[in-house]
Write a protein that holds these residues in place. Structure first.
Motif, PDB file in Angstrom:
ATOM      1  N   CYS A  86       7.148   1.026  -7.545  1.00 26.53           N
ATOM      2  CA  CYS A  86       5.523   1.451  -7.908  1.00 26.53           C
ATOM      3  C   CYS A  86       5.875   2.576  -8.860  1.00 26.53           C
ATOM      4  O   CYS A  86       6.949   3.046  -8.851  1.00 26.53           O
ATOM      5  CB  CYS A  86       4.911   1.804  -6.589  1.00 26.53           C
ATOM      6  N   GLU A 126       1.034   1.490 -10.623  1.00 24.43           N
ATOM      7  CA  GLU A 126       1.142   0.103 -10.888  1.00 24.43           C
ATOM      8  C   GLU A 126       2.179  -0.302 -10.102  1.00 24.43           C
ATOM      9  O   GLU A 126       3.126   0.455  -9.547  1.00 24.43           O
ATOM     10  CB  GLU A 126       1.552   0.029 -12.487  1.00 24.43           C
ATOM     11  N   VAL A 127       2.354  -1.473  -9.820  1.00 24.58           N
ATOM     12  CA  VAL A 127       3.011  -2.292  -9.052  1.00 24.58           C
ATOM     13  C   VAL A 127       3.813  -3.409  -9.468  1.00 24.58           C
ATOM     14  O   VAL A 127       3.004  -4.185 -10.317  1.00 24.58           O
ATOM     15  CB  VAL A 127       2.631  -2.639  -7.652  1.00 24.58           C
ATOM     16  N   TRP A 158      -3.267   4.041  -2.482  1.00 23.49           N
ATOM     17  CA  TRP A 158      -3.562   2.929  -3.629  1.00 23.49           C
ATOM     18  C   TRP A 158      -3.055   1.716  -2.479  1.00 23.49           C
ATOM     19  O   TRP A 158      -2.356   1.809  -1.549  1.00 23.49           O
ATOM     20  CB  TRP A 158      -2.676   3.091  -4.636  1.00 23.49           C
ATOM     21  N   ARG A 159      -3.634   0.535  -3.018  1.00 23.60           N
ATOM     22  CA  ARG A 159      -3.341  -0.936  -2.475  1.00 23.60           C
ATOM     23  C   ARG A 159      -3.449  -2.031  -3.521  1.00 23.60           C
ATOM     24  O   ARG A 159      -4.057  -1.836  -4.539  1.00 23.60           O
ATOM     25  CB  ARG A 159      -3.963  -1.176  -1.196  1.00 23.60           C
ATOM     26  N   LEU A 160      -2.361  -2.824  -3.018  1.00 24.78           N
ATOM     27  CA  LEU A 160      -2.374  -4.425  -3.981  1.00 24.78           C
ATOM     28  C   LEU A 160      -2.040  -5.370  -3.151  1.00 24.78           C
ATOM     29  O   LEU A 160      -1.098  -5.383  -2.341  1.00 24.78           O
ATOM     30  CB  LEU A 160      -1.556  -3.892  -5.184  1.00 24.78           C
ATOM     31  N   GLN A 172       1.245  -4.728 -12.437  1.00 20.35           N
ATOM     32  CA  GLN A 172      -0.145  -4.958 -12.165  1.00 20.35           C
ATOM     33  C   GLN A 172      -0.754  -3.516 -11.684  1.00 20.35           C
ATOM     34  O   GLN A 172      -0.032  -2.844 -10.690  1.00 20.35           O
ATOM     35  CB  GLN A 172      -0.365  -5.925 -10.851  1.00 20.35           C
ATOM     36  N   GLU A 173      -1.923  -3.341 -11.964  1.00 25.15           N
ATOM     37  CA  GLU A 173      -2.657  -2.110 -11.472  1.00 25.15           C
ATOM     38  C   GLU A 173      -3.326  -2.313  -9.962  1.00 25.15           C
ATOM     39  O   GLU A 173      -3.815  -3.254  -9.825  1.00 25.15           O
ATOM     40  CB  GLU A 173      -3.709  -1.816 -12.530  1.00 25.15           C
ATOM     41  N   ALA A 174      -2.810  -1.244  -9.373  1.00 28.74           N
ATOM     42  CA  ALA A 174      -3.316  -1.278  -8.013  1.00 28.74           C
ATOM     43  C   ALA A 174      -4.661  -0.641  -7.659  1.00 28.74           C
ATOM     44  O   ALA A 174      -5.220   0.099  -8.749  1.00 28.74           O
ATOM     45  CB  ALA A 174      -2.537  -0.322  -7.005  1.00 28.74           C
ATOM     46  N   GLU A 175      -5.560  -1.119  -6.594  1.00 34.62           N
ATOM     47  CA  GLU A 175      -6.707  -0.351  -6.446  1.00 34.62           C
ATOM     48  C   GLU A 175      -6.423   0.787  -5.859  1.00 34.62           C
ATOM     49  O   GLU A 175      -5.717   1.223  -5.137  1.00 34.62           O
ATOM     50  CB  GLU A 175      -7.444  -1.184  -5.198  1.00 34.62           C
ATOM     51  N   ALA A 205       0.965  -0.996   0.053  1.00 34.42           N
ATOM     52  CA  ALA A 205       0.131   0.040   0.117  1.00 34.42           C
ATOM     53  C   ALA A 205       0.921   1.128  -0.019  1.00 34.42           C
ATOM     54  O   ALA A 205       1.723   1.261   0.497  1.00 34.42           O
ATOM     55  CB  ALA A 205      -0.976   0.045   1.241  1.00 34.42           C
TER      56      ALA A 205
END
Length: 489
Positions: free
Chosen positions: A456, A416-417, A441-443, A425-428, A402
Motif C-alpha cells: 500500500c 492505493e493498493v 481505507w479498504r479495498l 488500485q485506489e482504495a475506498e 484494510a
C-alpha cells in the motif's frame, strides 16, 4: 563459610541496600531510589541503536525488560560478592561500596530530584555494607539462620513501605475531583464511516488504555492538579506561571488529533488518536509576548525529559491538553497536563507531565533526543499500513484488504493498493475527519488461491506520495511501503 551461606549473605545485603534506599526515597522523591535512578541513568546512556532495538523487540515492555535485567544482574552480583567473601568480608564490602557509589552518581545526575535526594543512595550504601558485614560475622554462629530471616523480613518490609509511601500521592483522587471537562468548542460527532473496524482497522478513537505509550519514565510521575504549575519564560516580554485551575477556567477547546511515535517502523503500531481538551499554546505565548528571533518552544517534563518544538508549528496548532476522550488525562498519559502538537513526531512535541515552557532558539537548547542522533525538527511523514489480512495468515473467498494512513497535518487524499506487483488500485477511504488525524481505507481484491503479497501507499493532500525506499526511524522517521504476504485458500 559454606557456599550457601556466603551466597545468601551477598543476596540479602543487596536486598537490604535496595530496600533502605527505596524507603528513604519515599520521603525525598521516589526517583531518588537507587534502583530507579540507575535504571533511568541506563536509559539516558544507552546508545540510540540499542534503544531502537529494545523498542522494536519489546515494544512498550522495554522498561519492564530493563528493570528485570537489572534485578538479574544485581542478584548475580550479590551471590558473586558473597562467594568471593567466604574467608574475609573485604571483597563483598568493596562491591557493596562500589554499588552504593554507583547509586549516588546516578542520583546526582538526575535532573528531576532535589539536593536531599542523595540521602536515598547514602542510606542504600550504609545498609548494604552494614548488613553484609553483620551477616558475614554472624554466619559462623548457629543462630545465623535467624539473622538471615530477620534481615530478609526487615528488607521486604522496608521496600514495601517505601513503595506505599512513595506512591501515596492521590493522583486518582485529584483526577476525580476535577469532574467533567466541558469544552466551549467541541468536536463534532464522528461521521458515519470514519473507520472500517468491521474489516480490521482500529476504531477511529483510541481508548486511553489502548493508546500507545513510549517515553523515558521508569516510574510515572505522580502530580496532583492542585499542586501543579506551568512556567512560561525565556524570550518573552511577560513571563508567567499558570495553575491548573487557571487553565481550566479559560475557554477550553476539543480537537481530534492523531499522535505518532518516531520509533514506529513501517507498518508499526505506535500511532493512536484521541479527542484532546485544552487551550491553545499560541494564545498563552502571545499573551506572554514572544520576542523576535525565537524559533523553538523548549518544554520540560516533571521527570526531567525535554523536547524542542518548532515555534511556528506550536503557535499555529499546539495545545496544552488537560483532557483526553472527555476525561482528565490519565496519569500515564501526562496528568495533569501535556503538550499536543499535530504534525510533529512525539519526541519533539508531546511532552507529558509538562511543567516548563521556555521560548528560545534551536541554537541555544537541545531536547533530550537531539544529542542522541535524532533530528531537531521532525514533521510527520506521509505513511500507510495494512491492518488486514495479517501477515502469513490464511483467508478464504474474496479478500478484503484494510488499513490506516496518516499525513498530519496535511491530510490523506488517496491510498492505493497493489497485489503481487500488479497495477495500483485506489482504495475506498473512510470519512475525512480532520487533516490532523489518520484516515482508514479498504479495498476488495479477487485473488486466486495461493500465496500473495499486497502493498500500500498513501498520497497526501499536497500531492506527495509516500516514499518506497525503506529507511529506519532514526533520524526523523521511517519510510517505505508496507507489504504483507498471506495465503488465499
Amino acid at each position: 563459610m559454606k557456599p550457601t551461606k556466603a551466597a545468601l549473605t551477598g543476596l540479602l545485603a543487596i536486598l537490604a541496600a535496595l530496600a533502605a534506599g527505596h524507603l528513604v526515597a519515599a520521603f525525598v522523591g521516589l526517583s531518588a531510589s537507587p534502583y530507579l535512578a540507575v535504571g533511568n541513568a541506563a536509559i539516558d546512556l544507552t546508545p540510540t541503536w540499542l534503544k531502537e532495538f529494545a523498542v522494536t523487540t519489546f515494544g512498550t515492555n522495554d522498561k519492564l525488560v530493563l528493570l528485570t535485567g537489572m534485578a538479574v544482574v544485581l542478584v548475580a552480583t550479590g551471590i558473586a560478592a558473597g562467594l568471593a567473601s567466604r574467608n574475609t568480608p573485604t571483597p563483598g564490602t568493596v562491591i557493596a561500596v562500589a554499588l552504593g557509589l554507583l547509586g549516588i552518581a546516578a542520583v546526582l545526575t538526575r535532573p528531576d530530584v532535589g539536593q536531599l535526594s542523595v540521602l536515598a543512595p547514602l542510606a542504600s550504601l550504609a545498609a548494604g555494607v552494614y548488613v553484609f558485614r553483620h551477616l558475614h560475622e554472624e554466619s559462623t554462629q548457629d543462630e545465623s539462620r535467624r539473622d538471615f530471616l530477620i534481615t530478609a523480613g526487615l528488607a521486604v518490609a522496608a521496600g514495601v513501605t517505601g513503595q506505599l509511601l512513595g506512591t501515596r500521592t492521590d493522583v486518582e483522587g485529584s483526577r476525580q475531583a476535577i469532574g467533567d471537562l466541558t469544552p466551549k468548542t467541541k468536536v463534532p460527532d464522528l461521521p458515519v464511516g470514519a473507520d472500517f473496524a468491521r474489516d480490521g482497522t482500529p476504531a477511529f478513537i483510541t481508548s486511553a488504555k489502548d493508546f500507545y505509550r513510549i517515553d523515558t519514565a521508569l516510574s510515572v510521575p505522580r502530580i496532583r492538579a492542585e499542586e501543579w504549575t506551568l512556567r512560561i519564560h525565556g524570550m518573552v516580554d511577560r513571563p508567567a506561571v499558570l495553575t491548573f485551575d487557571e487553565i481550566r477556567k479559560r475557554d477550553l477547546i476539543e480537537e481530534t488529533v492523531t499522535l505518532t511515535c518516531v520509533s514506529n517502523e513501517v507498518g508499526g503500531p505506535y500511532i493512536s488518536t484521541a479527542n484532546f481538551i485544552g487551550i491553545r499554546i499560541g494564545d498563552v505565548l502571545r499573551e506572554a509576548g514572544v520576542k523576535a528571533g525565537a524559533d523553538q518552544l523548549f518544554s520540560t517534563s516533571d521527570d526531567g525529559f525535554t523536547a524542542g518544538s518548532p515555534l511556528d508549528y506550536v503557535l499555529e496548532r499546539g495545545l496544552i491538553a488537560i483532557g483526553m476522550n472527555g476525561e482528565p488525562l490519565p496519569a500515564e498519559h501526562g496528568f495533569p497536563a501535556r503538550l499536543v502538537v499535530p504534525g510533529l513526531y512525539g519526541y519533539v512535541s508531546a511532552t507529558k507531565w509538562v511543567t516548563d515552557l521556555n521560548v528560545t532558539t534551536f541554537a541555544k537548547e537541545q531536547g533530550y533526543w537531539i544529542p542522541r542522533g535524532w533530528a531537531a525538527r521532525a514533521p510527520i511523514k506521509t505513511m500507510s499500513r495494512i491492518d488486514r489480512p495479517k501477515g502469513l495468515s490464511k483467508v478464504s473467498g474474496r479478500t478484503v484488504v484494510a488499513g490506516t494512513a496518516w499525513a498530519q497535518p496535511k491530510g490523506v487524499a488517496k491510498v492505493e493498493v497493489r497485489a503481487d506487483g500488479g497495477p495500483w488500485q485506489e482504495a475506498e477511504l473512510g470519512a475525512d475527519v480532520s487533516d490532523s488525524t489518520w484516515r482508514m481505507w479498504r479495498l476488495e481484491l479477487d485473488l486466486k488461491p495461493g500465496s500473495h503479497t499486497v502493498e500500500c501507499r498513501a498520497t497526501d493532500k499536497t500531492g506527495y506520495t509516500q516514499d518506497q525506499a525503506r529507511l529506519d526511524p532514526i533520524p526523523d522517521g521511517a519510510t517505505g511501503w508496507h507489504s504483507i504476504s498471506f495465503t488465499v485458500q
